[in-house]
Design a protein around this motif. Structure first.
Motif, PDB file in Angstrom:
ATOM      1  N   ASP A 148      10.764   6.643   3.353  1.00 34.33           N
ATOM      2  CA  ASP A 148      11.151   7.737   4.248  1.00 34.33           C
ATOM      3  C   ASP A 148      12.092   7.253   5.353  1.00 34.33           C
ATOM      4  O   ASP A 148      12.895   8.022   5.873  1.00 34.33           O
ATOM      5  CB  ASP A 148       9.920   8.390   4.887  1.00 34.33           C
ATOM      6  CG  ASP A 148       9.109   9.223   3.891  1.00 34.33           C
ATOM      7  OD1 ASP A 148       9.592   9.465   2.758  1.00 34.33           O
ATOM      8  OD2 ASP A 148       7.979   9.616   4.248  1.00 34.33           O
TER       9      ASP A 148
ATOM     10  N   TYR B 145       0.824  -1.198   0.000  1.00 33.22           N
ATOM     11  CA  TYR B 145       0.000   0.000   0.000  1.00 33.22           C
ATOM     12  C   TYR B 145       0.868   1.262   0.000  1.00 33.22           C
ATOM     13  O   TYR B 145       1.959   1.271   0.570  1.00 33.22           O
ATOM     14  CB  TYR B 145      -0.941  -0.012   1.203  1.00 33.22           C
ATOM     15  CG  TYR B 145      -1.696  -1.313   1.328  1.00 33.22           C
ATOM     16  CD1 TYR B 145      -2.571  -1.718   0.317  1.00 33.22           C
ATOM     17  CD2 TYR B 145      -1.496  -2.158   2.404  1.00 33.22           C
ATOM     18  CE1 TYR B 145      -3.247  -2.926   0.409  1.00 33.22           C
ATOM     19  CE2 TYR B 145      -2.167  -3.366   2.508  1.00 33.22           C
ATOM     20  CZ  TYR B 145      -3.039  -3.745   1.501  1.00 33.22           C
ATOM     21  OH  TYR B 145      -3.692  -4.941   1.582  1.00 33.22           O
ATOM     22  N   PRO B 146       0.361   2.330  -0.625  1.00 35.66           N
ATOM     23  CA  PRO B 146       1.142   3.573  -0.730  1.00 35.66           C
ATOM     24  C   PRO B 146       1.667   4.098   0.608  1.00 35.66           C
ATOM     25  O   PRO B 146       2.794   4.578   0.682  1.00 35.66           O
ATOM     26  CB  PRO B 146       0.172   4.566  -1.369  1.00 35.66           C
ATOM     27  CG  PRO B 146      -0.813   3.716  -2.104  1.00 35.66           C
ATOM     28  CD  PRO B 146      -0.929   2.445  -1.308  1.00 35.66           C
ATOM     29  N   GLN B 147       0.856   4.004   1.668  1.00 38.48           N
ATOM     30  CA  GLN B 147       1.312   4.527   2.963  1.00 38.48           C
ATOM     31  C   GLN B 147       2.497   3.718   3.509  1.00 38.48           C
ATOM     32  O   GLN B 147       3.410   4.274   4.123  1.00 38.48           O
ATOM     33  CB  GLN B 147       0.168   4.600   3.983  1.00 38.48           C
ATOM     34  CG  GLN B 147      -0.413   3.265   4.419  1.00 38.48           C
ATOM     35  CD  GLN B 147      -1.561   2.765   3.555  1.00 38.48           C
ATOM     36  OE1 GLN B 147      -1.666   3.090   2.371  1.00 38.48           O
ATOM     37  NE2 GLN B 147      -2.440   1.959   4.140  1.00 38.48           N
ATOM     38  N   TYR B 148       2.524   2.395   3.264  1.00 38.09           N
ATOM     39  CA  TYR B 148       3.662   1.575   3.698  1.00 38.09           C
ATOM     40  C   TYR B 148       4.888   1.893   2.845  1.00 38.09           C
ATOM     41  O   TYR B 148       6.000   1.997   3.353  1.00 38.09           O
ATOM     42  CB  TYR B 148       3.352   0.078   3.607  1.00 38.09           C
ATOM     43  CG  TYR B 148       2.474  -0.445   4.714  1.00 38.09           C
ATOM     44  CD1 TYR B 148       2.803  -0.237   6.051  1.00 38.09           C
ATOM     45  CD2 TYR B 148       1.326  -1.166   4.418  1.00 38.09           C
ATOM     46  CE1 TYR B 148       1.997  -0.729   7.073  1.00 38.09           C
ATOM     47  CE2 TYR B 148       0.519  -1.660   5.437  1.00 38.09           C
ATOM     48  CZ  TYR B 148       0.851  -1.442   6.758  1.00 38.09           C
ATOM     49  OH  TYR B 148       0.065  -1.931   7.759  1.00 38.09           O
ATOM     50  N   ARG B 149       4.680   2.004   1.538  1.00 36.50           N
ATOM     51  CA  ARG B 149       5.793   2.341   0.645  1.00 36.50           C
ATOM     52  C   ARG B 149       6.431   3.659   1.091  1.00 36.50           C
ATOM     53  O   ARG B 149       7.651   3.757   1.230  1.00 36.50           O
ATOM     54  CB  ARG B 149       5.306   2.447  -0.804  1.00 36.50           C
ATOM     55  CG  ARG B 149       6.419   2.872  -1.782  1.00 36.50           C
ATOM     56  CD  ARG B 149       5.894   3.003  -3.202  1.00 36.50           C
ATOM     57  NE  ARG B 149       5.398   1.752  -3.724  1.00 36.50           N
ATOM     58  CZ  ARG B 149       6.148   0.817  -4.328  1.00 36.50           C
ATOM     59  NH1 ARG B 149       7.443   1.031  -4.468  1.00 36.50           N
ATOM     60  NH2 ARG B 149       5.619  -0.292  -4.766  1.00 36.50           N
ATOM     61  N   LYS B 150       5.603   4.671   1.339  1.00 40.79           N
ATOM     62  CA  LYS B 150       6.112   5.985   1.743  1.00 40.79           C
ATOM     63  C   LYS B 150       6.867   5.890   3.065  1.00 40.79           C
ATOM     64  O   LYS B 150       7.973   6.415   3.192  1.00 40.79           O
ATOM     65  CB  LYS B 150       4.960   6.989   1.852  1.00 40.79           C
ATOM     66  CG  LYS B 150       5.440   8.380   2.259  1.00 40.79           C
ATOM     67  CD  LYS B 150       4.344   9.400   2.252  1.00 40.79           C
ATOM     68  CE  LYS B 150       4.739  10.786   2.665  1.00 40.79           C
ATOM     69  NZ  LYS B 150       6.095  11.070   3.065  1.00 40.79           N
ATOM     70  N   LYS B 151       6.297   5.210   4.046  1.00 40.23           N
ATOM     71  CA  LYS B 151       6.935   5.084   5.358  1.00 40.23           C
ATOM     72  C   LYS B 151       8.278   4.363   5.233  1.00 40.23           C
ATOM     73  O   LYS B 151       9.280   4.783   5.827  1.00 40.23           O
ATOM     74  CB  LYS B 151       6.005   4.337   6.329  1.00 40.23           C
ATOM     75  CG  LYS B 151       6.606   4.093   7.696  1.00 40.23           C
ATOM     76  CD  LYS B 151       6.826   5.362   8.477  1.00 40.23           C
ATOM     77  CE  LYS B 151       7.315   5.048   9.882  1.00 40.23           C
ATOM     78  NZ  LYS B 151       8.001   6.163  10.498  1.00 40.23           N
TER      79      LYS B 151
END
Length: 123
Positions: free
Chosen positions: A94, A85-91
Motif C-alpha cells: 500500500d 506477515y500479511p499485515q506487513y506485506r499489505k502495508k
C-alpha cells in the motif's frame, strides 16, 4: 542499474553484495544500516533500485519506503524481510513497494527481479 542496500545486518548486506555481483548490469551504489543513513544515502545516490529491510535502528523500512516513493516514485523498492506477515506485506504494498520477499525462503528472488528489471530497461 544502481542498487542501494538497506539492512541492519552486515551479514545480509554482504550476502546480497556477493549474490548481486553475479548479475551483469548491477552496480551496488551504497549500503545503509539505519533509518538516517538510508534516507541520506538514497537522496545522495539516487539509485534505480532499493533493497530494504523493515526493521532497523532509528525507525523502520516502511518510513524509508514512503520517503523514497514520495521523492522519486519511479525508484523500484524490494522489501526483503524476516517479517513476512500479511499485515506487513499489505502495508508495504500500500505504501508503494514493488516487491515483498521473505529473507528465509525468497532471498534468491531478488536476483530474478533484478535480471528482469535490467532486461525491461534495455528494451
Amino acid at each position: 542499474m544502481k542498487v542501494f542496500l538497506v539492512d541492519d545486518s552486515a551479514i545480509v548486506r554482504e550476502r546480497l553484495v556477493t549474490m548481486l555481483s553475479e548479475v551483469q548490469g548491477v552496480e551496488i551504489a551504497g549500503e545503509a544500516e539505519n533509518l538516517h543513513d538510508a534516507i541520506k544515502g538514497f537522496e545522495k545516490l539516487k539509485p534505480d533500485v532499493v533493497i530494504l529491510d523493515i526493521r532497523m535502528p532509528g525507525g523502520n523500512g516502511i518510513d524509508v519506503l514512503e520517503n523514497i516513493k514520495e521523492k522519486r516514485p519511479a525508484t523500484k523498492v524490494i522489501m526483503l524481510t524476516n517479517y513476512p506477515y500479511p499485515q506487513y506485506r499489505k502495508k508495504c504494498m500500500d505504501s508503494g513497494a514493488d516487491f515483498f520477499f521473505d529473507k528465509s525462503t525468497e532471498f534468491r528472488k531478488v536476483v530474478e527481479v533484478l535480471n528482469h528489471l535490467i532486461i525491461e530497461s534495455s528494451e
